[in-house]
Structures are given as C-alpha cells and as structure tokens.
Design a protein around this motif. Structure first.
Motif, PDB file in Angstrom:
ATOM      1  N   THR A  89      68.476  -2.875  78.708  1.00 51.02           N
ATOM      2  CA  THR A  89      68.569  -3.621  79.877  1.00 51.02           C
ATOM      3  C   THR A  89      66.962  -4.152  80.055  1.00 51.02           C
ATOM      4  O   THR A  89      66.310  -3.146  80.310  1.00 51.02           O
ATOM      5  N   LEU A  90      66.656  -5.560  80.330  1.00 54.82           N
ATOM      6  CA  LEU A  90      65.476  -6.070  80.585  1.00 54.82           C
ATOM      7  C   LEU A  90      65.467  -6.744  81.949  1.00 54.82           C
ATOM      8  O   LEU A  90      66.256  -7.600  82.035  1.00 54.82           O
ATOM      9  N   ARG A  91      64.588  -6.119  82.923  1.00 50.96           N
ATOM     10  CA  ARG A  91      64.449  -7.034  83.919  1.00 50.96           C
ATOM     11  C   ARG A  91      62.884  -7.326  84.285  1.00 50.96           C
ATOM     12  O   ARG A  91      62.025  -6.617  83.968  1.00 50.96           O
ATOM     13  N   VAL A  92      62.996  -8.643  84.594  1.00 52.52           N
ATOM     14  CA  VAL A  92      61.453  -9.037  84.935  1.00 52.52           C
ATOM     15  C   VAL A  92      61.266  -8.933  86.429  1.00 52.52           C
ATOM     16  O   VAL A  92      61.731  -9.814  87.193  1.00 52.52           O
ATOM     17  N   LYS A  93      60.372  -8.124  87.069  1.00 52.09           N
ATOM     18  CA  LYS A  93      60.149  -7.963  88.148  1.00 52.09           C
ATOM     19  C   LYS A  93      59.278  -9.010  89.059  1.00 52.09           C
ATOM     20  O   LYS A  93      58.012  -8.923  88.762  1.00 52.09           O
ATOM     21  N   LEU A  94      59.706  -9.673  90.053  1.00 56.13           N
ATOM     22  CA  LEU A  94      58.662 -10.885  90.580  1.00 56.13           C
ATOM     23  C   LEU A  94      58.295 -10.251  91.929  1.00 56.13           C
ATOM     24  O   LEU A  94      59.154  -9.400  92.537  1.00 56.13           O
TER      25      LEU A  94
END
Length: 525
Positions: A195-200
């Motif tokens: 699972t890949l998430r880009v945290k803004l």
C-alpha cells in the motif's frame, strides 16, 4: 579603438573621446587602465556565477530543504520495493526449479520398474536360445532329429506367446498430476504487493494500485513490471547502443511485447571461497534442476552451481580443452565437446558429476547442440566451416559445407522446428538454416553476436558484445532490441541457455581481450 568610457560603457577611439565624450558622466581611460579597474569586479562576478551554479547543483541533487523529507521517504520506499522484488525473485526461482523437478520425474517415470524389465530380458534370452537351437537343427538336414525335436520346440514357442501375452495384458501405468489448491488460489487471485500513500500537509492521497473486486470480494493483483536495479558492483557500459536489421524485408514489430513482460534477476558467482583464481572463461552453460552447469575452459573445469538462493560449495569436474555443452534428452545428462581430442563426453549429474561415456569424432568440433532429441548438430570455427549432424556414436549423418557464409561460428542453437541458428562473431550476423543447409533468414545487428539460445515459445535470445541481449522470433523478426542491457548489470554477455521462462547468461567481463568474469546472471521472465 584605444579607450573605454565608463560612463557610457562603450569602446571608442581617441578622436571620439575628444569630440563626443566630454560630459560629466563620461570617464574615458586607456584600455590598460580600464582592464585594471574592472578586474576586481570581474573576479567578484566570476565568484557569483560559481555560487549560482553550486546552488543549482545542490537543488538538483538534494532538493530544497522542504523537499528533503520527501526524498528520504522515497528512498525508504524504494528500498522496501527492492526487498519485495528480491523476495519475488527467490519465489520465482523456487517455483521454476520445482517445475523442472516435476518435468524430470515425468520424464524418468517408468524407468524404476526393474522386475518387469528383468522378466522381459530373461524371456528375450530364452527366445534367442531356442531360435538358435532350432536354426542349428535345420542346418543339420537330419530328418530324424527335426521330427524328434519339432513338437518340443513348438511347445516352447507357445509358452513364449503366453508369457508375452501375460506381460502385455498387465494394467498400463499412467501419470496423474493434481495441482496444489492453495497455490492455485494464490495464482488466480494474488494479493496486492503493498500500500502506497502520499501524505500531503492537509490530507493523505492513497495511490495503491487497485482493480475491480472479483466475485469473492477480494481485490485483484496489479503491479508495475519488475525492473530490478543493476547489481551494486556493476557499472553501466559505455559502448554505443546497437540497432538491428534483417537481410530481407521484415514486418516492423514494436517492443510492446517486451515492455509487458516483467523480469526479475539474480547473480551468482562460480568461484568457490577457497579458490585463488582471477581469470575465468565461462563459454558454456545449461540448466539442471536447481543448478546450472557452467563450462570454464580457462581453468579446465565443469562447475555445478546452485541457483536456489543459498550458497554451497560448487562441485567441479576436471575437463581438459572443453569448449561447448548441451543438454541430452535424459534431463540428468549433458554432452561436452573436446575438440583437441576429437571426442564428445557424456556426463551424468545424478548424484555427482561423473563421465558416463565418451565417443570419438572424425572432426574437431568446437560447438554442439542437441538436435531433435536423437542427434547432435555440431560445427567448428577452425578449418572448413561446415555444419554436421552426428549421431550418438559420432558418425556424420548430414554435412553441410558453409565456408562461404560462415567465418567464425562460435555458438549455435536449434529452434522448436529443428532449424539451426548460428552466430558468427567476425561477420557480425546470426544465420538460420535448415538441416540441409538452406538459409532461412539472416539477422545483422550492429554489434558482434556471441551466445544464442532458443526457447519452446519460438523466441531466440542473442548476446551482443555491446552489453545487450536481443530477443528475435524464430522467423527472424525483432521482438525486443534491448531485452537486457548494461543497465541490468551485465558486462559483455557471452554464453546463454534458456528453459521455460528462465535464462542463464555468463559474462565475458570488462577486458576486451581476456575473459575475466565469474558472474552468471539468472533472469526470470
């Protein structure tokens, strides 16, 4: 032009300085004085440009301070993905090797029935003895002996008929194969890799690859093709990139096929820990179950190297002057050429490497490959450049003299249709011909070809001396101009072999004249 006006920032002559530059802001001086006065400013401007360049380079390499956190997280994510790829590669290796073991068991099934075989051999010997007795009896022309013995011999023949019928009527043996249910479910619906998430700053964006749910409510599997990085020790080559042409018009084939096929790679060394060897010439390689057999002609050794992921000391067998190796129809045996001795050696790999038999040949053959499971196709790059098909005792069945189109044939392979593919290093071309010598097509890359190998799907892999491995079809069409390249960590691919969805490739090394690489690349596709 001898003067410079600081007020107008212009170069001028003496007359112009007198006539036109007499205002308060004009400051006209000679060239030498102008240069002397500008020197400190020029030095300061030079330093300023150097600082600008350095700042740009720092931004390109490290990013701005607010981006450092993103770059570090990218590095950690890439390291995790590299580890996943490595685990997938080990998993694929085990799966392929398990499949090869099952194929060997299927091939050897029925060979372990000694009792039935002994009965047939004994029956054959008895029939032979009785026939010999009857033939001798007929040759005597003794009517009395024939009449006295005929009924007894006839009853023996009837007994043999009954024995053969009994053996023939036994239940036929067959093989049943059932797949593992857990493994089948995994193959039909594998889980997502990660699972890949880009945290803004104010929200989190989920970019995990997804597909539509299946009937069971589980997510399908999607991932980018595996593209393992080159080994840490391998520097990319600096030779020019080659392009390939075919001697006669061909349809244009895009590289979509190669882009859609994922590849995983691993590297093994043929060197044992206790060796002090610094030079190797790995000029032949074949798969045998969980191992590769590698021919090292420089050290006169046949090396058996594990590819299962755990290191063990490689087994070796001394072989003097060996130049080429090929699999036999028996998956536990290989054939090796020794041209200086004009012989072919059959080697068994069952429990340990051992020479099983040797047969002599009339010519010194440098290259050998199994042809249609019954014969060998051979050639030599010394003397007359001919392609010979020989049987299991070294007798020539077909000989095709091809000195006009062959100059330095170093490697050959046989396609699924029985066509012969030869790489000529000096002429820089790959030639496909029939067993009768009729040329089918010619492939001419812009680099010299070395090893060639053909798989059961009709793909021919060609090693080139510019660090590339090309894939072409068995009809001569280009499939992938850069199936492998220097970015995959290969330095001068040399010998190659292929089995179902798996390749093994040796290196010539970085030297242009002396082979010096112990590395073997295992590629799963």
């Amino acid at each position: 032009m001898e003067y410079y006006c600081f007020g107008c920032n212009t170069v001028l002559c003496a007359q112009c300085a007198i006539d036109n530059h007499r205002t308060r802001r004009c400051d006209c001086v000679a060239y030498e004085e102008a240069v002397s006065r500008l020197q400190p400013k020029a030095n300061s401007l030079h330093v300023r440009f150097q600082n600008l360049i350095f700042r740009v380079q720092q931004l390109v390499q490290y990013g701005s301070p607010e981006h450092n956190s993103l770059q570090q997280s990218k590095s950690r994510a890439m390291e995790s993905l590299d580890e996943i790829e490595s685990n997938i590669n080990r998993f694929l290796q085990v799966c392929f090797q398990n499949a090869e073991e099952l194929k060997q068991k299927i091939t050897l099934a029925g060979h372990e029935l000694p009792s039935e075989t002994r009965q047939l051999v004994a029956l054959f010997d008895r029939i032979q003895d009785t026939k010999l007795t009857f033939d001798n009896l007929l040759s005597t022309n003794s009517t009395q002996d024939i009449l006295n013995s005929y009924r007894r011999i006839e009853s023996q023949a009837e007994e043999y008929d009954r024995a053969l019928a009994a053996i023939s009527q036994r239940n036929p043996r067959h093989i049943e194969m059932s797949d593992h249910p857990t493994f089948s479910r995994f193959l039909s619906n594998p889980p997502s890799l990660a699972t890949l998430r880009v945290k803004l700053p104010n929200r989190t964006e989920d970019i995990t690859p997804r597909t539509q749910p299946d009937t069971d409510g589980n997510l399908g599997f999607i991932s980018a093709p595996l593209s393992s990085a080159a080994p840490r020790f391998a520097a990319p080559g600096n030779r020019r990139v080659s392009t390939s042409t075919v001697s006669r018009p061909r349809r244009i084939t895009q590289n979509y096929h190669a882009q859609s096929r994922s590849k995983s790679k691993s590297v093994i060394s043929v060197k044992n820990p206790q060796e002090d060897t610094t030079t190797w010439h790995l000029n032949g390689i074949v798969f045998i179950g969980y191992y590769v057999l590698v021919l090292d002609s420089y050290n006169n050794l046949l090396r058996k190297c594990s590819i299962a992921g755990t290191f063990t000391t490689h087994e070796t067998l001394p072989l003097e002057g060996a130049t080429s190796i090929t699999l036999m129809d028996n998956p536990t045996e290989v054939a090796v050429t020794q041209p200086e001795k004009k012989q072919v050696v059959i080697i068994s790999t069952d429990s340990e490497l051992a020479i099983k038999e040797t047969f002599k040949t009339n010519k010194a053959y440098d290259v050998i490959c199994l042809h249609q499971r019954t014969n060998f196709v051979t050639c030599s790059y010394r003397g007359s450049k001919c392609i010979d098909i020989i049987n299991r005792v070294g007798r020539v069945q077909i000989s095709v003299e091809r000195s006009r189109i062959l100059r330095d044939p170093r490697f050959l392979t046989v396609t699924r249709d029985g066509m012969i593919v030869v790489s000529d290093n000096e002429l820089r071309r790959v030639i496909c011909m029939s067993p009768e010598g009729q040329v089918q097509w010619t492939h001419t890359p812009n680099a010299a070809p070395w090893g060639v190998a053909s798989d059961k799907m009709g793909t021919i892999y060609v090693c080139l001396d510019n660090n590339d491995v090309q894939a072409i079809s068995d009809e001569g069409h280009m499939i992938d101009e850069k199936f492998l390249s220097a970015r995959d960590g290969i330095k001068m691919p040399y010998a190659i072999c292929v089995r179902s969805r798996q390749l093994a490739i040796t290196e010539f090394g970085t030297s242009l004249f002396t082979p010096n690489s112990p590395w073997v690349h295992i590629v799963s596709v």
